[in-house]
Design an enzyme around this catalytic site. Structure first.
Site, PDB file in Angstrom:
ATOM      1  N   ASP A   1     -38.979  -8.823  14.413  1.00  0.00           N
ATOM      2  CA  ASP A   1     -38.146  -8.709  15.408  1.00  0.00           C
ATOM      3  C   ASP A   1     -37.956 -10.207  15.797  1.00  0.00           C
ATOM      4  O   ASP A   1     -38.014 -10.957  15.188  1.00  0.00           O
ATOM      5  CB  ASP A   1     -38.712  -7.862  16.468  1.00  0.00           C
ATOM      6  CG  ASP A   1     -37.635  -6.977  17.336  1.00  0.00           C
ATOM      7  OD1 ASP A   1     -36.867  -7.911  17.786  1.00  0.00           O
ATOM      8  OD2 ASP A   1     -37.599  -5.760  17.684  1.00  0.00           O
TER       9      ASP A   1
ATOM     10  N   HIS B   1     -35.553 -11.585  13.717  1.00  0.00           N
ATOM     11  CA  HIS B   1     -34.179 -11.404  14.755  1.00  0.00           C
ATOM     12  C   HIS B   1     -33.890 -12.736  15.284  1.00  0.00           C
ATOM     13  O   HIS B   1     -32.696 -12.571  15.966  1.00  0.00           O
ATOM     14  CB  HIS B   1     -34.235 -10.241  15.275  1.00  0.00           C
ATOM     15  CG  HIS B   1     -34.350  -8.947  14.502  1.00  0.00           C
ATOM     16  ND1 HIS B   1     -34.370  -7.579  15.297  1.00  0.00           N
ATOM     17  CD2 HIS B   1     -34.478  -8.573  13.058  1.00  0.00           C
ATOM     18  CE1 HIS B   1     -34.601  -6.584  14.104  1.00  0.00           C
ATOM     19  NE2 HIS B   1     -34.779  -7.242  13.086  1.00  0.00           N
TER      20      HIS B   1
END
Ligand SMILES: *[C@@H]1O[C@H](CO)[C@@H](O)[C@H](O)[C@H]1NC(C)=O
Ligand SMILES: *[C@@H]1O[C@H](CO)[C@@H](O)[C@H](O)[C@H]1NC(C)=O
Ligand SMILES: *[C@@H]1O[C@H](CO)[C@@H](O)[C@H](O)[C@H]1NC(C)=O
Ligand SMILES: *[C@@H]1O[C@H](CO)[C@@H](O)[C@H](O)[C@H]1NC(C)=O
Ligand SMILES: *[C@@H]1O[C@H](CO)[C@@H](O)[C@H](O)[C@H]1NC(C)=O
Ligand SMILES: *[C@@H]1O[C@H](CO)[C@@H](O)[C@H](O)[C@H]1NC(C)=O
Ligand SMILES: *[C@@H]1O[C@H](CO)[C@@H](O)[C@H](O)[C@H]1NC(C)=O
Ligand SMILES: *[C@@H]1O[C@H](CO)[C@@H](O)[C@H](O)[C@H]1NC(C)=O
Length: 432
Positions: free
Chosen positions: A236, A259
């Site tokens: 993430d 991310h």
């Protein structure tokens, strides 16, 4: 008070080295201090025995001593710890020196119903430093598998239940986490909630690229936070800043895959979030979904402002620069149903170069209800990985460019925005 390892003659040399190291690392050597080892409290460290009570007892002892206390988690061992809350404030400064491994139970079924969001949870602690070169391993595989954020077919069960935050400091002050490895967290690796005066430096934070929700460092409603010299590669965000956070500084971070670096999502469920005075520079971001992102929910309140992203090298990043307000055309004011109103303004992008994995390197997708104002792009040069020109997209985005900006900017001019922003603004003074 002893250092550990005494019972094992073959480790004597290591013990001596550790003791010498400890002495060298202790500042102000003349001050009184108490040295404790987890093993003195009955910890086994074989990765199988339940060492939770030993940690609880050791923490209580360290926390209660009136002088600087030093709690050692010995090297070359693996301490299995169930979810635990260690509370403060302590009587004096506490140093947690993790040389060995701290590991979590692997099965989510082992988590008590009441403790499912936490693993190593520090509450109300002041003046704590964590260091030592060891490893905190969440062994999150089974949590990832059951998460609905991992692809599942119809016959498989999944859950939206939040997995544990691995190392979580809540309502803390004066926290330093340095020189350790955090890996395979069940959810976010290192979280600060309502903390101030925080340092998170020289960390290695890793979990697999497709592990869901494994944010590297999560900053929630905290201030005066320094995150520097870290290597972060997770499933993430490398770093995510949310809530009411201010004075957050990121520097010298290698991020990816994952991310990218994120401010937000702000304003989820119509909540009020205010993130300001955020400064980041000297970042290397590679093979991530986003580079630097600001993301707000359509029906929230608050603002993201006074942010500087500087000196960033991107490599094969899908959305190198992105603001995503999930734009809505509804002009209902902040907090009302359907109105987007987390305002975004005074965002500076300076010295951002490298490659985009997609054609669109810059996305400013702002809302009609609260256009983005005073965005500055200065000396930006992003191309596609294959050398072709990239493009920029703007919706309700206003500001200016300085120097060379590639792809060519699509920002609208700022004068109009001053008026629009003025209406929704809280009227606070600007320092620019
Ligand atoms: C491990 O020890 C802690 C502290 O004593 C206890 O709360 C927990 O239930 C234990 N876990 C298991 C699975 O025995
Ligand atoms: C669904 O996943 C399970 C477990 O991974 C597997 O055994 C099963 O064959 C899958 N079913 C389909 C229809 O893909
Ligand atoms: C899915 O959940 C249901 C209800 O909790 C349970 O009966 C079933 O055995 C589960 N299926 C799998 C494949 O785990
Ligand atoms: C942020 O601060 C505002 C105003 O002080 C408060 O109403 C809001 O609940 C806070 N938000 C969070 C996420 O703490
Ligand atoms: C937002 O609201 C939804 C629905 O009530 C809930 O499932 C979700 O957990 C909430 N999210 C947060 C961050 O509170
Ligand atoms: C670039 O990123 C894309 C999308 O994430 C990925 O599929 C591709 O393998 C990456 N290329 C290189 C050279 O890493
Ligand atoms: C932008 O970057 C590309 C690729 O690195 C380079 O070839 C080009 O000269 C740069 N353009 C400017 C104006 O700096
Ligand atoms: C790429 O961008 C440069 C600088 O704006 C421009 O001179 C050139 O014509 C563009 N190339 C293509 C193929 O569009």
């Amino acid at each position: 008070m002893t250092l550990g390892e005494r019972r094992r003659p073959r480790r004597t040399l290591a013990g001596v080295v550790a003791a010498v190291l400890l002495l060298l690392l202790l500042p102000r050597a003349a001050e009184p201090r108490t040295l404790l080892s987890l093993d003195d409290f009955g910890a086994v460290g074989d990765g199988v025995a339940n060492d939770t009570q030993a940690l609880v007892d050791a923490w209580s002892a360290a926390c209660a001593t009136d002088d600087h206390s030093f709690l050692h988690v010995p090297a070359a061992k693996s301490y299995l710890i169930w979810p635990v809350t260690l509370t403060g404030p302590c009587s004096d400064e506490t140093k947690l020196f993790i040389s060995g491994n701290i590991v979590a139970p692997e099965s989510p079924d082992d988590w008590p119903e009441s403790d499912r969001g936490k693993w190593l949870h520090f509450q109300g602690v002041r003046d704590l430093s964590v260091s030592g070169g060891g490893v905190i391993d969440g062994r999150g595989q089974q949590w990832w598998e059951r998460s609905c954020n991992t692809p599942h077919n119809e016959t498989e069960n999944c859950t939206n239940e939040a997995a544990p935050k691995a190392l979580h400091f809540e309502d803390c002050q004066g926290i330093s986490v340095k020189g350790i490895t955090l890996q395979n967290s069940q959810q976010s690796h290192l979280t600060f909630t309502r903390c101030s005066h925080v340092e998170a430096n020289y960390l290695r934070v890793t979990s697999p690229e497709h592990s869901p929700d494994t944010t590297g460092v999560l900053v929630v409603s905290s201030r005066n936070v320094h995150i520097m010299d870290n290597l972060i590669s997770t499933g993430d965000d490398c770093v995510s800043i949310v809530g009411n956070s201010t004075d957050v500084r990121l520097r010298a971070i290698s991020c990816g895959p994952g991310h990218g670096i994120s401010i937000g999502g702000l304003g989820e469920n119509r909540s009020y979030h205010r993130v300001e005075k955020i400064k980041m520079d000297t970042l290397f971001i590679s093979n991530t979904e986003n580079g630097v992102r600001i993301k707000t929910w359509p029906d929230g309140c608050g603002t993201a402002r006074k942010v500087k992203f500087g000196d960033i090298l991107m490599k094969n990043v899908s959305n190198p620069i992105i603001i995503d307000q999930h734009y809505s055309s509804n002009k209902i004011p902040c907090g009302s149903k359907g109105g987007s109103a987390v305002t975004v303004g005074e965002i500076n992008y300076v010295g951002i170069t490298g490659t985009s994995a997609t054609e669109r390197a810059v996305t400013f997708s702002c809302s009609d209800a609260a256009p983005c104002s005073r965005l500055t792009l200065e000396n930006v040069n992003l191309t596609m990985a294959d050398g072709q020109n990239a493009s920029a997209y703007c919706h309700q985005a206003f500001g200016k460019t300085v120097g060379v900006v590639l792809p060519e900017s699509c920002l609208g001019k700022g004068d109009f925005v001053r008026q629009v922003a003025g209406q929704g603004d809280d009227g606070e003074d600007d320092d620019r």
